[in-house]
Design a protein around this motif. Structure first.
Motif, PDB file in Angstrom:
ATOM      1  N   ASP A  10       0.843  -1.188   0.000  1.00 51.37           N
ATOM      2  CA  ASP A  10       0.000   0.000   0.000  1.00 51.37           C
ATOM      3  C   ASP A  10       0.886   1.248   0.000  1.00 51.37           C
ATOM      4  O   ASP A  10       1.691   1.430   0.915  1.00 51.37           O
ATOM      5  CB  ASP A  10      -0.897  -0.013   1.231  1.00 51.37           C
ATOM      6  CG  ASP A  10      -1.877   1.138   1.259  1.00 51.37           C
ATOM      7  OD1 ASP A  10      -2.081   1.769   0.204  1.00 51.37           O
ATOM      8  OD2 ASP A  10      -2.454   1.386   2.335  1.00 51.37           O
ATOM      9  N   PRO A  11       0.765   2.092  -1.014  1.00 47.47           N
ATOM     10  CA  PRO A  11       1.601   3.298  -1.067  1.00 47.47           C
ATOM     11  C   PRO A  11       1.376   4.219   0.130  1.00 47.47           C
ATOM     12  O   PRO A  11       2.295   4.912   0.557  1.00 47.47           O
ATOM     13  CB  PRO A  11       1.187   3.986  -2.363  1.00 47.47           C
ATOM     14  CG  PRO A  11       0.342   3.042  -3.105  1.00 47.47           C
ATOM     15  CD  PRO A  11      -0.095   1.978  -2.174  1.00 47.47           C
ATOM     16  N   LEU A  15       4.179   6.148   2.428  1.00 42.34           N
ATOM     17  CA  LEU A  15       4.163   7.590   2.648  1.00 42.34           C
ATOM     18  C   LEU A  15       4.116   7.930   4.134  1.00 42.34           C
ATOM     19  O   LEU A  15       4.770   8.876   4.580  1.00 42.34           O
ATOM     20  CB  LEU A  15       2.974   8.224   1.924  1.00 42.34           C
ATOM     21  CG  LEU A  15       3.047   8.200   0.400  1.00 42.34           C
ATOM     22  CD1 LEU A  15       1.742   8.696  -0.191  1.00 42.34           C
ATOM     23  CD2 LEU A  15       4.206   9.015  -0.097  1.00 42.34           C
ATOM     24  N   GLU A  16       3.353   7.169   4.910  1.00 42.94           N
ATOM     25  CA  GLU A  16       3.266   7.428   6.347  1.00 42.94           C
ATOM     26  C   GLU A  16       4.578   7.105   7.056  1.00 42.94           C
ATOM     27  O   GLU A  16       4.987   7.819   7.960  1.00 42.94           O
ATOM     28  CB  GLU A  16       2.128   6.614   6.961  1.00 42.94           C
ATOM     29  CG  GLU A  16       0.753   7.094   6.578  1.00 42.94           C
ATOM     30  CD  GLU A  16      -0.353   6.173   7.048  1.00 42.94           C
ATOM     31  OE1 GLU A  16      -0.053   5.161   7.740  1.00 42.94           O
ATOM     32  OE2 GLU A  16      -1.519   6.451   6.717  1.00 42.94           O
ATOM     33  N   LYS A  17       5.241   6.037   6.642  1.00 41.67           N
ATOM     34  CA  LYS A  17       6.449   5.598   7.334  1.00 41.67           C
ATOM     35  C   LYS A  17       7.682   6.388   6.912  1.00 41.67           C
ATOM     36  O   LYS A  17       8.498   6.766   7.756  1.00 41.67           O
ATOM     37  CB  LYS A  17       6.688   4.113   7.085  1.00 41.67           C
ATOM     38  CG  LYS A  17       7.830   3.536   7.884  1.00 41.67           C
ATOM     39  CD  LYS A  17       7.873   2.044   7.804  1.00 41.67           C
ATOM     40  CE  LYS A  17       8.991   1.509   8.685  1.00 41.67           C
ATOM     41  NZ  LYS A  17       9.041   0.065   8.661  1.00 41.67           N
ATOM     42  N   GLY A  19       7.690   9.002   4.117  1.00 42.60           N
ATOM     43  CA  GLY A  19       7.430  10.310   3.535  1.00 42.60           C
ATOM     44  C   GLY A  19       7.473  10.267   2.016  1.00 42.60           C
ATOM     45  O   GLY A  19       7.852   9.270   1.404  1.00 42.60           O
ATOM     46  N   ALA A  20       7.098  11.375   1.414  1.00 40.33           N
ATOM     47  CA  ALA A  20       6.981  11.428  -0.044  1.00 40.33           C
ATOM     48  C   ALA A  20       8.335  11.563  -0.739  1.00 40.33           C
ATOM     49  O   ALA A  20       8.562  10.972  -1.800  1.00 40.33           O
ATOM     50  CB  ALA A  20       6.073  12.582  -0.456  1.00 40.33           C
ATOM     51  N   GLU A  21       9.235  12.346  -0.159  1.00 37.11           N
ATOM     52  CA  GLU A  21      10.510  12.608  -0.834  1.00 37.11           C
ATOM     53  C   GLU A  21      11.369  11.351  -1.002  1.00 37.11           C
ATOM     54  O   GLU A  21      11.911  11.135  -2.088  1.00 37.11           O
ATOM     55  CB  GLU A  21      11.287  13.716  -0.113  1.00 37.11           C
ATOM     56  CG  GLU A  21      10.613  15.068  -0.193  1.00 37.11           C
ATOM     57  CD  GLU A  21      10.305  15.523  -1.614  1.00 37.11           C
ATOM     58  OE1 GLU A  21      11.126  15.294  -2.521  1.00 37.11           O
ATOM     59  OE2 GLU A  21       9.233  16.091  -1.815  1.00 37.11           O
ATOM     60  N   PRO A  22      11.530  10.511   0.017  1.00 41.91           N
ATOM     61  CA  PRO A  22      12.283   9.269  -0.212  1.00 41.91           C
ATOM     62  C   PRO A  22      11.636   8.381  -1.272  1.00 41.91           C
ATOM     63  O   PRO A  22      12.340   7.759  -2.073  1.00 41.91           O
ATOM     64  CB  PRO A  22      12.274   8.577   1.150  1.00 41.91           C
ATOM     65  CG  PRO A  22      12.092   9.673   2.120  1.00 41.91           C
ATOM     66  CD  PRO A  22      11.219  10.679   1.431  1.00 41.91           C
ATOM     67  N   LEU A  23      10.316   8.349  -1.303  1.00 41.73           N
ATOM     68  CA  LEU A  23       9.623   7.549  -2.319  1.00 41.73           C
ATOM     69  C   LEU A  23       9.888   8.111  -3.709  1.00 41.73           C
ATOM     70  O   LEU A  23      10.170   7.366  -4.645  1.00 41.73           O
ATOM     71  CB  LEU A  23       8.128   7.499  -2.027  1.00 41.73           C
ATOM     72  CG  LEU A  23       7.285   6.675  -2.995  1.00 41.73           C
ATOM     73  CD1 LEU A  23       7.727   5.217  -3.004  1.00 41.73           C
ATOM     74  CD2 LEU A  23       5.811   6.784  -2.645  1.00 41.73           C
ATOM     75  N   ARG A  24       9.826   9.429  -3.843  1.00 44.81           N
ATOM     76  CA  ARG A  24      10.101  10.052  -5.148  1.00 44.81           C
ATOM     77  C   ARG A  24      11.524   9.772  -5.616  1.00 44.81           C
ATOM     78  O   ARG A  24      11.757   9.450  -6.780  1.00 44.81           O
ATOM     79  CB  ARG A  24       9.883  11.554  -5.068  1.00 44.81           C
ATOM     80  CG  ARG A  24       8.458  11.957  -5.025  1.00 44.81           C
ATOM     81  CD  ARG A  24       8.331  13.470  -5.060  1.00 44.81           C
ATOM     82  NE  ARG A  24       6.974  13.853  -4.806  1.00 44.81           N
ATOM     83  CZ  ARG A  24       6.601  14.718  -3.881  1.00 44.81           C
ATOM     84  NH1 ARG A  24       7.504  15.327  -3.142  1.00 44.81           N
ATOM     85  NH2 ARG A  24       5.337  14.999  -3.705  1.00 44.81           N
ATOM     86  N   ARG A  44      15.670   0.066   0.516  1.00 46.72           N
ATOM     87  CA  ARG A  44      16.151   1.066  -0.451  1.00 46.72           C
ATOM     88  C   ARG A  44      15.392   2.381  -0.317  1.00 46.72           C
ATOM     89  O   ARG A  44      15.960   3.443  -0.481  1.00 46.72           O
ATOM     90  CB  ARG A  44      16.046   0.526  -1.866  1.00 46.72           C
ATOM     91  CG  ARG A  44      17.071  -0.547  -2.112  1.00 46.72           C
ATOM     92  CD  ARG A  44      17.147  -0.891  -3.555  1.00 46.72           C
ATOM     93  NE  ARG A  44      18.200  -1.854  -3.761  1.00 46.72           N
ATOM     94  CZ  ARG A  44      18.693  -2.148  -4.931  1.00 46.72           C
ATOM     95  NH1 ARG A  44      18.213  -1.571  -5.996  1.00 46.72           N
ATOM     96  NH2 ARG A  44      19.650  -3.024  -5.042  1.00 46.72           N
ATOM     97  N   ILE A  45      14.110   2.293  -0.026  1.00 48.10           N
ATOM     98  CA  ILE A  45      13.335   3.524   0.187  1.00 48.10           C
ATOM     99  C   ILE A  45      13.853   4.232   1.433  1.00 48.10           C
ATOM    100  O   ILE A  45      14.031   5.451   1.449  1.00 48.10           O
ATOM    101  CB  ILE A  45      11.832   3.220   0.294  1.00 48.10           C
ATOM    102  CG1 ILE A  45      11.305   2.681  -1.040  1.00 48.10           C
ATOM    103  CG2 ILE A  45      11.061   4.466   0.702  1.00 48.10           C
ATOM    104  CD1 ILE A  45       9.888   2.173  -1.003  1.00 48.10           C
ATOM    105  N   GLU A  46      14.130   3.468   2.479  1.00 51.08           N
ATOM    106  CA  GLU A  46      14.688   4.055   3.692  1.00 51.08           C
ATOM    107  C   GLU A  46      16.065   4.650   3.411  1.00 51.08           C
ATOM    108  O   GLU A  46      16.404   5.720   3.913  1.00 51.08           O
ATOM    109  CB  GLU A  46      14.795   2.996   4.785  1.00 51.08           C
ATOM    110  CG  GLU A  46      15.259   3.547   6.098  1.00 51.08           C
ATOM    111  CD  GLU A  46      15.274   2.487   7.198  1.00 51.08           C
ATOM    112  OE1 GLU A  46      15.590   2.863   8.329  1.00 51.08           O
ATOM    113  OE2 GLU A  46      14.974   1.319   6.924  1.00 51.08           O
ATOM    114  N   GLY A  47      16.858   3.980   2.580  1.00 54.83           N
ATOM    115  CA  GLY A  47      18.164   4.509   2.192  1.00 54.83           C
ATOM    116  C   GLY A  47      18.045   5.805   1.424  1.00 54.83           C
ATOM    117  O   GLY A  47      18.867   6.724   1.582  1.00 54.83           O
TER     118      GLY A  47
END
Length: 72
Positions: A10-11, A15-17, A19-24, A44-47
């Motif tokens: 679930d995106p 986003l909640e965990k 945020g938007a910028e790391p996902l982008r 990798r998203i956390e990185g």
């Protein structure tokens, strides 16, 4: 990811965990427009979030140095 297999992420959770910028940043670095599938990795998203944090801190430090040098 496949809804029928049940491995859809679930995106909104990402986003909640993180945020938007790391996902982008992750999509920009990992996503390939020529292929339609790629693996989603929370690590990798956390990185990506850590990379953004480091870049933000460097930016603030450079701004601080410029303010300090203009005072002299």
């Amino acid at each position: 990811m496949s809804k029928s297999v049940g491995n859809v992420i679930d995106p909104q959770l990402i986003l909640e965990k993180y945020g938007a910028e790391p996902l982008r940043l992750w999509v920009a670095l990992e996503g390939n427009l020529e292929r339609t599938d790629f693996r989603c990795s929370f690590e990798r998203i956390e990185g990506s979030g850590k990379t953004i944090s480091k870049l933000w801190n460097v930016s603030k430090f450079i701004t601080y140095l410029r303010i300090q040098s203009s005072r002299r």
